[in-house]
Structures are given as C-alpha cells and as structure tokens.
Design an enzyme around this catalytic site. Structure first.
Site, PDB file in Angstrom:
ATOM      1  N   SER A   1       0.841  -1.201   0.000  1.00  0.00           N
ATOM      2  CA  SER A   1       0.000   0.000   0.000  1.00  0.00           C
ATOM      3  C   SER A   1       0.877   1.253   0.000  1.00  0.00           C
ATOM      4  CB  SER A   1      -0.949  -0.072   1.201  1.00  0.00           C
ATOM      5  OG  SER A   1      -2.018   0.789   1.030  1.00  0.00           O
TER       6      SER A   1
ATOM      7  N   ARG B   1     -11.393   5.779   9.896  1.00  0.00           N
ATOM      8  CA  ARG B   1     -10.850   4.422   9.981  1.00  0.00           C
ATOM      9  C   ARG B   1     -11.917   3.386   9.615  1.00  0.00           C
ATOM     10  NH1 ARG B   1      -6.135   1.681   9.585  1.00  0.00           N
ATOM     11  NH2 ARG B   1      -5.930   0.013  11.108  1.00  0.00           N
TER      12      ARG B   1
ATOM     13  N   ASP C   1      -8.833  -6.712  -4.453  1.00  0.00           N
ATOM     14  CA  ASP C   1      -8.469  -5.464  -3.770  1.00  0.00           C
ATOM     15  C   ASP C   1      -9.187  -4.316  -4.475  1.00  0.00           C
ATOM     16  OD1 ASP C   1      -7.262  -3.188  -2.772  1.00  0.00           O
ATOM     17  OD2 ASP C   1      -5.205  -3.823  -3.153  1.00  0.00           O
TER      18      ASP C   1
ATOM     19  N   HIS D   1      -7.577  -5.821   0.198  1.00  0.00           N
ATOM     20  CA  HIS D   1      -6.321  -5.062   0.313  1.00  0.00           C
ATOM     21  C   HIS D   1      -5.448  -5.540   1.479  1.00  0.00           C
ATOM     22  CE1 HIS D   1      -3.844  -1.550  -0.448  1.00  0.00           C
ATOM     23  NE2 HIS D   1      -3.966  -1.164   0.807  1.00  0.00           N
ATOM     24  N   ASP D   2      -6.071  -5.874   2.615  1.00  0.00           N
ATOM     25  CA  ASP D   2      -5.308  -6.293   3.802  1.00  0.00           C
ATOM     26  C   ASP D   2      -4.571  -7.620   3.634  1.00  0.00           C
ATOM     27  OD1 ASP D   2      -5.476  -4.228   5.560  1.00  0.00           O
ATOM     28  OD2 ASP D   2      -7.009  -5.102   6.849  1.00  0.00           O
TER      29      ASP D   2
HETATM   30  N1  COA Z   1     -17.097  -6.552  17.376  1.00  0.00           N
HETATM   31  C1  COA Z   1     -16.055  -5.936  17.960  1.00  0.00           C
HETATM   32  N2  COA Z   1     -14.760  -6.306  17.773  1.00  0.00           N
HETATM   33  C2  COA Z   1     -14.534  -7.331  16.944  1.00  0.00           C
HETATM   34  C3  COA Z   1     -15.583  -8.029  16.290  1.00  0.00           C
HETATM   35  C4  COA Z   1     -16.919  -7.587  16.536  1.00  0.00           C
HETATM   36  N3  COA Z   1     -17.978  -8.192  15.977  1.00  0.00           N
HETATM   37  N4  COA Z   1     -15.037  -9.002  15.532  1.00  0.00           N
HETATM   38  C5  COA Z   1     -13.679  -8.933  15.699  1.00  0.00           C
HETATM   39  N5  COA Z   1     -13.392  -7.930  16.553  1.00  0.00           N
HETATM   40  C6  COA Z   1     -12.073  -7.535  17.016  1.00  0.00           C
HETATM   41  C7  COA Z   1     -11.297  -8.707  17.572  1.00  0.00           C
HETATM   42  O1  COA Z   1     -11.632  -8.922  18.934  1.00  0.00           O
HETATM   43  C8  COA Z   1      -9.862  -8.255  17.398  1.00  0.00           C
HETATM   44  O2  COA Z   1      -9.510  -7.365  18.444  1.00  0.00           O
HETATM   45  P1  COA Z   1      -7.950  -7.107  18.829  1.00  0.00           P
HETATM   46  O3  COA Z   1      -7.270  -6.543  17.579  1.00  0.00           O
HETATM   47  O4  COA Z   1      -7.985  -6.127  19.935  1.00  0.00           O
HETATM   48  O5  COA Z   1      -7.386  -8.450  19.215  1.00  0.00           O
HETATM   49  C9  COA Z   1      -9.923  -7.452  16.097  1.00  0.00           C
HETATM   50  O6  COA Z   1     -11.302  -7.108  15.887  1.00  0.00           O
HETATM   51  C10 COA Z   1      -9.439  -8.324  14.957  1.00  0.00           C
HETATM   52  O7  COA Z   1      -9.447  -7.576  13.773  1.00  0.00           O
HETATM   53  P2  COA Z   1      -9.404  -8.341  12.406  1.00  0.00           P
HETATM   54  O8  COA Z   1      -9.542  -7.329  11.338  1.00  0.00           O
HETATM   55  O9  COA Z   1     -10.411  -9.433  12.458  1.00  0.00           O
HETATM   56  O10 COA Z   1      -7.967  -9.006  12.434  1.00  0.00           O
HETATM   57  P3  COA Z   1      -7.250  -9.781  11.262  1.00  0.00           P
HETATM   58  O11 COA Z   1      -6.300 -10.735  11.898  1.00  0.00           O
HETATM   59  O12 COA Z   1      -8.223 -10.300  10.258  1.00  0.00           O
HETATM   60  O13 COA Z   1      -6.420  -8.603  10.538  1.00  0.00           O
HETATM   61  C11 COA Z   1      -5.086  -6.637  10.606  1.00  0.00           C
HETATM   62  C12 COA Z   1      -5.356  -7.999  11.220  1.00  0.00           C
HETATM   63  C13 COA Z   1      -3.908  -6.050  11.358  1.00  0.00           C
HETATM   64  C14 COA Z   1      -4.738  -6.779   9.134  1.00  0.00           C
HETATM   65  C15 COA Z   1      -6.345  -5.748  10.730  1.00  0.00           C
HETATM   66  O14 COA Z   1      -6.876  -5.797  12.012  1.00  0.00           O
HETATM   67  C16 COA Z   1      -6.068  -4.294  10.462  1.00  0.00           C
HETATM   68  O15 COA Z   1      -5.655  -3.545  11.312  1.00  0.00           O
HETATM   69  N6  COA Z   1      -6.301  -3.864   9.227  1.00  0.00           N
HETATM   70  C17 COA Z   1      -5.987  -2.532   8.811  1.00  0.00           C
HETATM   71  C18 COA Z   1      -4.604  -2.535   8.306  1.00  0.00           C
HETATM   72  C19 COA Z   1      -4.277  -1.237   7.666  1.00  0.00           C
HETATM   73  O16 COA Z   1      -4.139  -0.215   8.310  1.00  0.00           O
HETATM   74  N7  COA Z   1      -4.122  -1.250   6.387  1.00  0.00           N
HETATM   75  C20 COA Z   1      -3.760  -0.009   5.760  1.00  0.00           C
HETATM   76  C21 COA Z   1      -3.480  -0.211   4.392  1.00  0.00           C
HETATM   77  S1  COA Z   1      -3.059   1.401   3.761  1.00  0.00           S
END
Ligand code: COA
Length: 354
Positions: A155, A211, A301, A334-335
C-alpha cells in the site's frame, strides 16, 4: 507540484546509528529539503535493524503502510522476519523505518519543533512519497547501507518502496511494491477525500469514522460475508457495525488526526510519473540500473487492485525493466499483504533466488 529531488544536508557531526540491535532506535539526520522546496530543519527517523550489518550481508528494507511503524520485525510483518523466516535475519539485514510524517518516532506533526518547543501540528510541511523515500535514504546513508538487495512494502509502503528505488536505481537490486500503483487512482483519492473531510468536521470522532470507512476498503464483500453475515452482538447490534466501531476506537487510541492527514495526503500525491514525463519514462532508470521489479497485486483489492498493479508492470516492461507480476489469492482484499503469510513467503523466496 514542484518535483525537485529532495536532498539532505547534515547539520551536525554524524554519530553513526547502530545496526543489528533488533530494537527501536532513533537517528538524527540533519536537514531535509523537501520536493516542494520547503526545509525540515532536523530530520529524525525511528528505525529497527535486525540481522547482520551492511558489508557482512545483503540488506533488505521493509516499508510500512498508512498507520504502521518501524517495527515490522516485531509487529506487523513479524511472521516473515527473523531467523529461518522468509527474510532470514541469520542471512540478511532487515531495516524498517517509520515514514516521514508518521507518529512512531520519525519527524511528523506530533514531533516537537525545535524553534517553538511545541509539536508541529498543522505546521508540519506537506510530504510526498518521494520525500518519504528521501528520508529513508538519509537513514540508509547514516547506517552505511549503500546497496539494497530488496525494498518491499504494501500500500503506502509499496509506493514509498517504488520511490526509494527510483531515487537511486543503481543502489537497489530488487523492488517489490505490494498492492501499490504507479499513481494513486481516483477511487482511492475519493475515499481519502471523504476520510479527511470527516476528520476536518469531527476531529477524533472523524478519525474513528475515517478508519471505519477505510476498513471497508481494506476488506472485501466475501470476507465480511464469511465473518459477519447478519450476525448480531449481545446488545443486538449488527456484528459488522460493532467490528467497525471497535476498529475506529482502536485507531483513535493509538493515532491522531494530523498524522492521518499527512500520510493520507502523501498517498494522494503519489504519482511516479509526475515531473518525469509519465510512468514509463519514470521507470526507465530502473532498466538502466538493472533493478528488478516484482509487483504484487491482490485479487479482489478494491483500493489498488490487479488492474492498477498490472499497469505498473506493463509500464515497467515497456520501459525495459525486468518486471514481473505476482498475485495474492485471498478473500481478504487489500489487507491480504498483512495476513497471507504463506503466499507472501513464497513470493519473497522467489525474489531472493531470482
Ligand atoms: N465486534 C467488535 N470487535 C470485533 C468483532 C466484533 N464483531 N469481531 C472482531 N473484533 C475484534 C477482535 O476482537 C480483534 O480485536 P484485537 O485486535 O484487539 O485483538 C480485532 O477485531 C481483529 O481484527 P481483524 O480485522 O479481524 O484481524 P485480522 O487478523 O483479520 O487482521 C489486521 C489484522 C492487522 C490486518 C487488521 O486488524 C487491520 O488492522 N487492518 C488494517 C490494516 C491497515 O491499516 N491497512 C492499511 C493499508 S493502507
């Protein structure tokens, strides 16, 4: 837009920053002249270097995405970096640096401005992906890394990886942008615009909403369907809404609106062809420098998809670059560059054996 090459000029006797510590470090790197002609009086870059020092082994640079940090090896790319991993720190040095304009130790809107003793805030100069690449080179120079075996990122990190190679093609063997285009396209600019307007109007609440909006662009219809469908939380709210609100709160706890703006605007400005006669002309120096390009697209993506990534490869091929397209097959959207470890491992392994 002015497109002068950003330059650095040390303002004090350099103290060699450390490599191989596997810890977050900070380097003070002197003045940085930005592409628009403005000057950052004292560039500070936070970084982490793992593995052997330059001179003893090839060096790899890993560049973070929008809200990431220098801690690729201990955090967001940890499954890929370390002894015996794809980026094997028994055999290669691995550097991650917080991007210029960021908030995890590198000069950015939350850093203290020496002139006033207060955070820069909105006075922090506008930066581009070229400026961010220049800041990385300032760090590489200070660390004594004059040759980069691979620069890789996803990204925004992929955009900066590209500009890092374009800044010094003779010094980079291989560049691997993942889910990153030659120029940020209108759909991404449109989403960024909405996010920034939310922040303008609503401050921290706007950052949370930005976000949440962004998270819908980082995933896919199928991912949300598989994970949430129509399920509800104990309080009756739809799980997808609960998830988005949680992700919004989580970012507000660790980030700030001005940094989000600085980095989002850097993405908006990204265009390797700007001032260089278009993308193909911009990429020609990679051919002259014998820098290989592996561009990695992600199936599904919606931000910087396979068409845009493939367009970069086409432009590079037309420019005479040894360019290759690879694709992550994923329902994550994308992730995928932050979760599809096995596929990423395969692509990185292939890059190292040629
Ligand atoms: N209600 C509330 N919280 C929930 C939920 C719901 N129904 N379902 C899941 N969650 C929470 C989980 O408890 C977990 O919490 P924690 O992070 O405190 O442990 C979190 O959501 C999990 O997020 P998730 O997106 O499911 O994780 P993942 O393993 O699939 O992906 C990342 C990990 C790091 C890729 C993702 O969380 C992330 O941050 N994506 C954005 C990345 C980014 O900034 N990309 C920029 C590109 S420019």
């Amino acid at each position: 837009m002015t497109v002068d090459a950003p330059t650095t000029r040390p303002t004090r006797a350099p103290v060699a920053p450390a490599t191989g510590t596997g810890r977050l470090e900070t380097a003070s790197l002197g003045q940085l002249r930005l592409g628009d002609g403005s000057v950052l009086p004292e560039l500070v870059v936070a970084y982490r270097h793992d593995g052997p020092p330059p001179g003893a082994a090839p060096q790899v640079v890993v560049v973070h995405a929008l809200t990431g940090s220098a801690d690729a090896a201990g955090d967001w790319w940890e499954p890929l970096i370390g002894p015996g991993r794809a980026l094997d720190t028994d055999r290669v040095g691995v550097l991650g640096a917080n991007l210029l304009g960021g908030r995890y130790g590198t000069s950015g809107p939350t850093s203290i401005e020496a002139r006033t003793g207060r955070p820069y805030g909105a006075r922090f100069p506008s930066v581009s992906t070229r400026d961010q690449a220049a800041a990385q080179w300032a760090l590489l120079d200070a660390l004594g890394i004059d040759r980069v075996a691979l620069v890789v990122g996803g990204s925004l990190g992929g955009m900066v990886a590209l500009e890092t190679a374009l800044a010094r093609p003779d010094a980079v063997d291989h560049v691997m942008p993942i889910a990153a285009p030659a120029a940020t396209g209108p759909l991404a600019v449109a989403w960024n615009h909405l996010q920034l307007r939310l922040i303008d109007r609503l401050g921290l609440d706007g950052l949370s909403l930005a976000r949440q909006l962004a998270m819908t662009t980082y995933r896919s219809e199928i991912d949300f369907e598989e994970r949430f469908a129509r399920s509800r939380e104990g309080d009756g709210s739809l799980s997808i809404v609960s998830y988005l609100e949680y992700q919004g709160r989580k970012l507000v706890d660790r980030f700030d609106p001005l940094t989000y703006r600085a980095l989002t605007e850097a993405m908006d400005r990204h265009d390797i062809g700007d001032g260089r006669g278009g993308s193909e002309a911009a990429l020609r120096p990679l051919a002259a420098g014998r820098t290989r390009l592996t561009s990695v697209g992600i199936e599904g993506d919606i931000l910087y998809g396979p068409t845009q990534v493939g367009g970069l490869v086409d432009a590079a091929t037309a420019a005479g670059v040894d360019a290759h397209y690879r694709e992550l097959h994923s329902t994550k959207g994308h992730d995928a560059f932050l979760v599809e470890w096995d596929q990423l491992r395969g692509i990185i392994d292939e890059a190292f054996v040629g």
